[in-house]
Design an enzyme around this catalytic site. Structure first.
Site, PDB file in Angstrom:
ATOM      1  N   GLY A  46       0.825  -1.203   0.000  1.00  0.00           N
ATOM      2  CA  GLY A  46       0.000   0.000   0.000  1.00  0.00           C
ATOM      3  C   GLY A  46       0.856   1.248   0.000  1.00  0.00           C
ATOM      4  O   GLY A  46       2.028   1.216   0.382  1.00  0.00           O
ATOM      5  N   GLN A  51       3.028   9.917   1.526  1.00  0.00           N
ATOM      6  CA  GLN A  51       4.316   9.234   1.340  1.00  0.00           C
ATOM      7  C   GLN A  51       5.031   9.662   0.062  1.00  0.00           C
ATOM      8  O   GLN A  51       6.196   9.330  -0.141  1.00  0.00           O
ATOM      9  CB  GLN A  51       4.111   7.715   1.305  1.00  0.00           C
ATOM     10  N   CYS A  88       6.723  -0.524   6.437  1.00  0.00           N
ATOM     11  CA  CYS A  88       6.224   0.635   5.693  1.00  0.00           C
ATOM     12  C   CYS A  88       7.314   1.109   4.745  1.00  0.00           C
ATOM     13  O   CYS A  88       8.485   1.139   5.130  1.00  0.00           O
ATOM     14  CB  CYS A  88       5.865   1.731   6.692  1.00  0.00           C
ATOM     15  N   LEU A  89       6.935   1.486   3.529  1.00  0.00           N
ATOM     16  CA  LEU A  89       7.923   1.960   2.548  1.00  0.00           C
ATOM     17  C   LEU A  89       8.630   3.231   3.027  1.00  0.00           C
ATOM     18  O   LEU A  89       9.730   3.528   2.585  1.00  0.00           O
ATOM     19  CB  LEU A  89       7.257   2.219   1.189  1.00  0.00           C
ATOM     20  N   HIS A 130      -3.527   0.585   7.975  1.00  0.00           N
ATOM     21  CA  HIS A 130      -2.196   1.192   7.864  1.00  0.00           C
ATOM     22  C   HIS A 130      -2.235   2.413   6.936  1.00  0.00           C
ATOM     23  O   HIS A 130      -1.723   3.480   7.281  1.00  0.00           O
ATOM     24  CB  HIS A 130      -1.218   0.130   7.344  1.00  0.00           C
ATOM     25  N   GLU A 131      -2.853   2.258   5.768  1.00  0.00           N
ATOM     26  CA  GLU A 131      -2.859   3.349   4.782  1.00  0.00           C
ATOM     27  C   GLU A 131      -3.744   4.507   5.228  1.00  0.00           C
ATOM     28  O   GLU A 131      -3.395   5.671   5.047  1.00  0.00           O
ATOM     29  CB  GLU A 131      -3.284   2.836   3.399  1.00  0.00           C
TER      30      GLU A 131
END
Ligand code: CO
Length: 151
Positions: A46, A51, A88-89, A130-131
């Site tokens: 996601g 981000q 997480c990215l 999360h998103e």
């Protein structure tokens, strides 16, 4: 389409609240295409607009079952508990155990401005939570039970 650069911790934009989308136009469609391309390029599950430095309430998710686009999303129902590891990215090399609802129901607009509902269980429920957290400036590290770092 273009791949966007992912903002990483400790950038303060990741901790800000995003504003709702008001215009469902060509620019929004292009942004969603870029977000999906960026998600796939980075092998993520996601990605939320903050981000990539955009404080708007937009996220994209793909748990391997096809893309889901969420605009101005809201969790309208949740039940159960799951305790799993997530990353997480925006937090490379960091994983943590979090507690999330096992099932969630989300209401969101699609790129055409149509209101849709999605049900998520297990991984998809976790991805929704999360998103959507990202849109309120919340990272998984803010409510992690146990944190792991890779050196
Ligand atoms: Co994330």
């Amino acid at each position: 389409m273009a791949i966007r650069e992912i903002v990483k911790e400790p950038d303060e934009i990741l901790h800000k609240k995003a504003r709702p989308v008001e215009k469902f136009d060509e620019k929004l469609s292009e942004l969603l295409d870029d977000m999906l391309e960026t998600l796939y390029k980075n092998d993520g599950v996601g990605l939320a607009a903050p981000q990539i430095g955009i404080l708007r309430r937009i996220c994209v998710i793909d748990i391997g079952e096809g893309p889901i686009e969420l605009i101005n999303p809201e969790i309208i129902k949740q039940s159960g508990i799951q305790t799993e590891t997530e990353g997480c990215l925006s937090c490379p090399g960091v994983w943590g155990t979090t507690e999330r609802p096992r099932k969630v129901k989300v209401r969101a607009f699609d790129r055409n401005g149509e209101l849709k509902e999605y049900k998520g269980v297990d991984l998809l429920a976790r991805a929704f939570c999360h998103e959507i957290d990202h849109l309120d400036g919340i990272l998984f590290t803010d409510h992690v039970i146990e944190l792991h770092r890779e050196d």
